[in-house]
Scaffold this active site. Structure first.
Site, PDB file in Angstrom:
ATOM      1  N   HIS A  84       0.874  -1.179   0.146  1.00  0.00           N
ATOM      2  CA  HIS A  84      -0.108   0.120  -0.040  1.00  0.00           C
ATOM      3  C   HIS A  84       0.987   1.167  -0.019  1.00  0.00           C
ATOM      4  CE1 HIS A  84      -3.042  -2.594   2.003  1.00  0.00           C
ATOM      5  NE2 HIS A  84      -2.868  -2.910   0.862  1.00  0.00           N
ATOM      6  N   CYS A 130      -3.653   1.276 -19.663  1.00  0.00           N
ATOM      7  CA  CYS A 130      -3.670   2.154 -18.498  1.00  0.00           C
ATOM      8  C   CYS A 130      -2.687   1.522 -17.412  1.00  0.00           C
ATOM      9  CB  CYS A 130      -4.867   2.612 -17.702  1.00  0.00           C
ATOM     10  SG  CYS A 130      -5.810   1.031 -17.147  1.00  0.00           S
TER      11      CYS A 130
HETATM   12  C1  PEP Z   1      -3.094  -2.981 -14.280  1.00  0.00           C
HETATM   13  O1  PEP Z   1      -3.462  -3.677 -13.659  1.00  0.00           O
HETATM   14  O2  PEP Z   1      -2.461  -2.702 -15.275  1.00  0.00           O
HETATM   15  C2  PEP Z   1      -3.870  -1.477 -13.577  1.00  0.00           C
HETATM   16  C3  PEP Z   1      -3.742  -0.578 -14.291  1.00  0.00           C
HETATM   17  O3  PEP Z   1      -4.594  -1.732 -12.591  1.00  0.00           O
HETATM   18  P1  PEP Z   1      -3.718  -1.987 -10.852  1.00  0.00           P
HETATM   19  O4  PEP Z   1      -1.989  -1.370 -11.195  1.00  0.00           O
HETATM   20  O5  PEP Z   1      -4.177  -0.934  -9.933  1.00  0.00           O
HETATM   21  O6  PEP Z   1      -3.803  -3.392 -10.556  1.00  0.00           O
END
Ligand code: PEP
Ligand code: MG
Length: 747
Positions: free
Chosen positions: A363, A676
Site C-alpha cells: 500500500h 492504462c
Molecule cells: C493494471 O493492472 O494494469 C492496472 C492499471 O491496475 P492496477 O495496477 O491497479 O492493478
C-alpha cells in the site's frame, strides 16, 4: 552471579564513566580507558580496535602492547582473532591464542608474549564499531563472569561512541554514522531526489549507560516491561487484525513475556548498566546470535525483537515517536515499513521514501506512486545506518540509495536531477500541444490518479482526462469503511477539479495485494488469482452498490464514466453493468438527478477477456487494458516478485501479438480501447503501443511529457514497419530493432 564480580564490574563501569566525564581529547580518553580496564581485569594488555572503514580494523589504543603500533596495526574483517570477533559479533576466549585457528601474529605489537586472549565486539544494535581485547601472559581461559564484564564495558564504549565522546583527535577512528554508504535495494517508484533523512521512527538515544543504583533500575525495567506487555495485549485484542498481524503480535507477546529476557536484563543492571543500556545490550546480543542462524524464519524474528526492544526503550525514556526534532528541508522518509495512511499524512512534502522492507505492490508503494515520490524498497540496514538530518540521495530508477555521499557522487547525482528537471521544462512547453505523430496520427494521453491531490496534475501535465482513477486508495488509507456521503463528496470534488474532462472511475479493486484493514482477509493460496476486484464486488455487492450510488450522486447530472476491474468473461460484465443500471433506476426513483450520460467499461486484465464473445465488445462502452495484471498472467510472472517481474520484456513479440488481437477485436466492433498499465508511461513501450494502433494511453502524470515528446518526433507507420519486420525476422523482442531505428530519428 557471584557478588564479587558483580560489584567489581559496577566499580569498573563507574570508573569508566568518571574517566569519560573528564575533559581531554578522544585519544587521551581511549588511552585512559585501556589502562583502566587492564588494571581492573588484572591483565597485562587491553586494546581497542576500531573500524577505519567497513572492512578494516585499526588498533586505536592499547595498554601493554607497543605504543608505536597504535594507528599502524590494521587487519581486515575476519582476519586474525580480532577480525573474527568483529565479523561474527561474538567473543573469542582462549588460553592459548597462538594455537587458535586463524591466529595472526602482528610483530610490531609485541603480542607474542601473551598467551591468553579475550576479545569481545564493540557494537551497538546492528552496528559494528570495533573490538575490545584483553590479553595476559599466563595461559588461562577467562571466566564467564569476566567475559560478561568485558561485554558490558564494550557496550558502554559503544554507547559513548554514539554520543560522540571520542570524536575529535582520535586519529583514524571511525566516527559512527559519518561514513558514506551505498545501499542497493529495489525500485518502488521511479524518480530521483536529494534531501535529508527523516526517520519515521527515530532511534532512541541512550544517554546514561551506567547507573549507580541497581534497585531503582530494576524497578524501572520491571515497570516498563509490565507496560510493554499490556500494550502488546491491547494490540492483540484489536478486532481488525488479520492472520499475519496476529502471528507477529503473538511472537511479540512471547518475547515480551519471556522470563529469560527480563532476567538477562536484570543481570546486566546488577553489573552496573542502566535499564536502557541493558535493553540495548540484550538487543545487540540477540542480533549477533540470530544473524548467525541460517533459518530465514528465525532471522525474520530479529525484526520482532528489535521492534519490541525499541518499544521498551521508548517506554523507559519517555521518548515517543515524536522526539521534538524539526523536520529538515527536503525530507526523505526512512523507515522499516510504513502504512499507507501514515505516508499520506506526510504527503507531498516528502522528497523521497526509503524502506527497509516494503514491496512493489504494498500500500505504501501504491501511495508513493500516486504521490509520484521516488521510492526505494528493500534498502537493507538503512534504518540502522541513517540518522535524522543525514544527507541522502534516492535513485528510484536504479533502486539505489546513497547515504552521506561523497561530494563527487552527490555532484553526479545532481547533474542527473538537473537533466531530468531540464527535460521536464522542455516537456512543459509541449503541454498545450497534442500528441500528434509525424504521420498525423493523434494519440490521446491521459493520466492515472487515485487521490484528490493528483488532480492539480491534470492541468500541469497536459493530460486530456483521467484514464484510470483507482478508487481503492480512499478505502485503503482509512481504518474503517468510508460512508457513501463521504465518497460522494470526494468523487464530486474530483469531477469538479477535472473541469469537465473525462474521469474513468474504476470501482473498488481489492484483494490480491490490496487488502482493506477493516475487512476480514481471505486466506488464499494465490491471492493474485483469487477472490479479488469485481469478483468480490459481484459476490458481496453491498460495497459495490454503495460506491455506484456515491458516483451517481457525485455526477449530479454530469456525465459519468465507470470502469470495472478484472473482468474475465462476458457474464461478469453483464452482471456488473446490471448493477449500474439498477442503481441508476433506484436513484432516479428516489428523485435524485442522474448523470447526463453514463459510460460503462471494462478493464482487460486477464487473457480470457480478449477471446470473449463478440457480445462483450458490443456491450461495453470501452475497454482499458490493465497491462500490469495482464502481463503477469500472460507471462505467468508475479508483478510483485522481484525475481521475475522484469524477466519478460513488454516488447516481447508474443505479448505484442496478443495486444494486436485485442486491438483487432475492438476495431471490429468499434469499441474504444486504451491502455492504462505502467507500461503506457514508458516512452518506448508507449511508442510501440501507438504503432500497433492503440489510440489512448493513460499513465502517471510525470510520464505524459516524455511520452508526448517521443510520439511527436516519430512516424508511427514507420515504427510499425520496424516492428513487423523484427517479428517477421523471428526476433524474440522488438526492442533492439525499435531502439536502433529510434537512434536514427532526428531529435
Ligand atoms: C493494471 O493492472 O494494469 C492496472 C492499471 O491496475 P492496477 O495496477 O491497479 O492493478
Ligand atoms: Mg490491475
Amino acid at each position: 552471579m557471584p557478588e564479587r564480580t558483580e560489584s567489581e564490574s559496577r566499580k569498573l563501569l563507574r570508573r569508566l564513566r568518571d574517566t569519560l566525564a573528564t575533559t581531554g581529547g578522544g585519544q587521551d580518553r581511549l588511552d585512559r580507558i585501556t589502562h583502566l580496564i587492564a588494571d581492573s581485569m588484572g591483565t597485562e594488555v587491553c586494546s581497542i580496535y576500531l573500524f577505519r572503514d567497513p572492512e578494516t580494523l585499526e588498533l586505536c589504543a592499547t595498554e601493554g602492547l607497543k605504543k608505536e603500533a597504535v594507528h599502524q596495526t590494521r587487519m581486515k574483517l575476519g582476519e586474525g582473532l580480532v577480525g573474527r570477533v568483529a565479523r561474527n559479533g561474538l567473543p573469542i576466549n582462549t588460553a592459548n591464542a597462538p594455537q587458535e585457528k586463524g591466529f595472526r601474529y602482528m610483530p610490531e605489537t609485541g603480542e607474542e608474549l601473551y598467551s591468553s586472549f579475550l576479545g569481545v565486539p564493540i557494537q551497538r544494535v546492528g552496528e559494528k564499531l570495533g573490538v575490545l581485547v584483553v590479553q595476559s601472559k599466563i595461559a588461562r581461559e577467562f571466566s564467564e563472569d569476566e567475559i560478561y564484564a568485558l561485554e558490558v564495558v564494550a557496550m558502554v564504549l559503544a554507547e559513548m561512541t554514539e554520543l560522540g565522546v571520542f570524536n575529535g583527535d582520535a586519529d583514524g577512528m571511525r566516527a559512527l554514522h559519518k561514513q558514506s554508504v551505498m545501499i542497493r535495494g529495489g525500485t518502488g517508484q521511479e524518480g530521483a531526489a536529494e534531501g535529508r533523512v527523516w526517520l519515521h521512527e527515530p532511534r532512541v538515544v541512550v544517554t546514561n549507560p551506567v547507573a549507580d543504583d541497581p534497585l531503582t533500575e530494576i524497578d524501572r525495567i520491571r515497570e516498563a516491561v509490565g507496560k510493554l506487555r499490556v500494550s502488546v495485549d491491547d494490540l492483540l485484542s484489536a478486532e481488525s487484525l488479520d492472520k499475519d498481524q496476529k502471528q507477529v503480535l503473538e511472537a511479540y507477546r512471547m518475547f515480551a513475556n519471556s522470563r529469560g529476557w527480563l532476567r538477562r536484563m536484570e543481570e546486566d543492571i546488577q553489573r552496573g548498566l542502566s535499564a536502557e543500556a541493558a535493553v540495548e545490550k540484550e538487543q545487540s546480543a540477540a542480533r549477533a546470535r540470530l544473524e548467525q542462524v541460517p533459518d530465514a524464519y528465525l532471522r525474520e524474528r530479529l525484526h520482532d525483537l528489535d521492534d519490541l526492544s525499541n518499544r521498551l526503550l521508548r517506554i523507559l525514556t519517555g521518548q515517543g515517536q515524536d522526539t521534538g526534532a524539526a523536520m529538515p528541508d527536503n525530507p526523505v522518509l526512512v523507515a522499516r515499513n510504513i502504512g499507507p495512511a501514515e505516508l499520506l499524512d506526510y504527503g507531498r512534502k516528502l522528497k523521497g521514501v526509503v524502506l527497509e522492507e516494503g514491496s512493489v505492490g504494498s500500500h505504501a508503494a501504491i501511495v508513493a506512486r500516486a504521490l509520484a515520490i521516488p521510492l526505494v524498497i528493500h534498502a537493507d540496514r538503512i534504518v540502522t545506518e541513517a540518522l535524522n538530518g543525514d544527507q541522502i540521495l534516492v535513485d528510484g530508477d536504479q533502486g539505489i540509495v546513497h547515504l552521506r555521499p561523497e561530494e563527487t557522487v552527490a555532484r553526479a547525482f545532481r547533474d542527473k536531477i538537473a537533466m531530468q528537471a531540464a527535460a521536464q521544462q522542455r516537456y512543459a512547453s509541449l503541454r498545450g500541444l497534442p500528441a500528434v505523430s509525424k504521420c498525423g496520427t493523434l494519440t490521446t494521453l491521459m493520466m492515472n490518479a487515485g487521490l484528490m491531490a493528483d488532480l492539480p496534475s491534470l492541468e500541469g501535465s497536459g493530460a486530456e482526462g483521467v484514464g484510470l482513477f483507482r478508487t481503492e486508495l480512499q478505502f485503503l488509507v482509512r481504518n474503517k469503511m468510508p460512508q457513501r456521503a463521504e465518497l460522494a463528496a470526494l468523487y464530486a470534488r474530483v469531477m469538479d477539479a477535472a473541469k469537465g474532462k473525462r474521469v474513468a472511475f474504476r470501482t473498488l479493486d481489492i484483494g490480491s495485494d490490496k487488502v482493506l484493514p477493516y475487512m476480514k482477509p481471505q486466506d488464499e493460496p494465490n491471492p493474485a488469482m483469487g477472490w479479488r476486484a469485481i469478483r468480490v464486488g459481484l459476490d458481496k455487492p453491498g460495497v459495490l452498490r454503495m460506491q455506484l450510488q456515491a458516483l451517481i450522486r457525485a455526477a449530479n447530472g454530469r456525465p459519468l464514466t465507470v470502469m470495472f476491474p478484472f473482468i474475465t468473461e462476458l457474464s461478469e460484465f453483464q452482471n456488473a453493468r446490471a448493477h449500474v443500471m439498477r442503481e441508476l433506476h433506484r436513484e432516479k426513483s428516489l428523485g435524485h438527478r442522474v448523470p447526463s450520460r453514463v459510460e460503462i467499461g471494462a478493464m482487460l486484465e486477464t487473457p480470457s477477456l480478449a477471446y470473449a464473445p463478440r457480445a462483450f465488445f458490443e456491450l461495453t462502452d470501452f475497454v482499458s487494458i490493465g497491462g500490469n495484471d495482464l502481463k503477469q498472467f500472460f507471462f505467468a510472472a508475479d508483478r510483485e516478485n522481484e525475481r521475475v517481474r522484469r524477466r519478460y520484456d513488454t516488447l516481447n513479440v508474443s505479448f505484442l501479438r496478443f495486444l494486436m488481437q485485442i486491438i483487432d477485436r475492438c476495431r471490429e466492433t468499434g469499441t474504444p480501447l486504451s491502455f492504462c498499465g505502467e507500461d503506457a508511461g514508458r516512452p518506448v513501450e508507449a511508442l510501440a503501443f501507438a504503432a500497433l494502433g492503440l489510440r489512448a494511453l493513460s499513465m502517471r502524470p510525470a510520464s505524459i511529457g516524455p511520452v508526448k515528446a517521443l510520439l511527436r518526433r516519430v512516424d508511427l507507420a514507420e515504427a510499425r514497419a520496424v516492428i513487423d519486420r523484427a517479428m517477421d525476422e523471428g526476433a524474440e523482442t522488438v526492442r533492439p530493432a525499435l531502439m536502433d531505428w529510434l537512434s536514427n530519428q532526428p531529435e
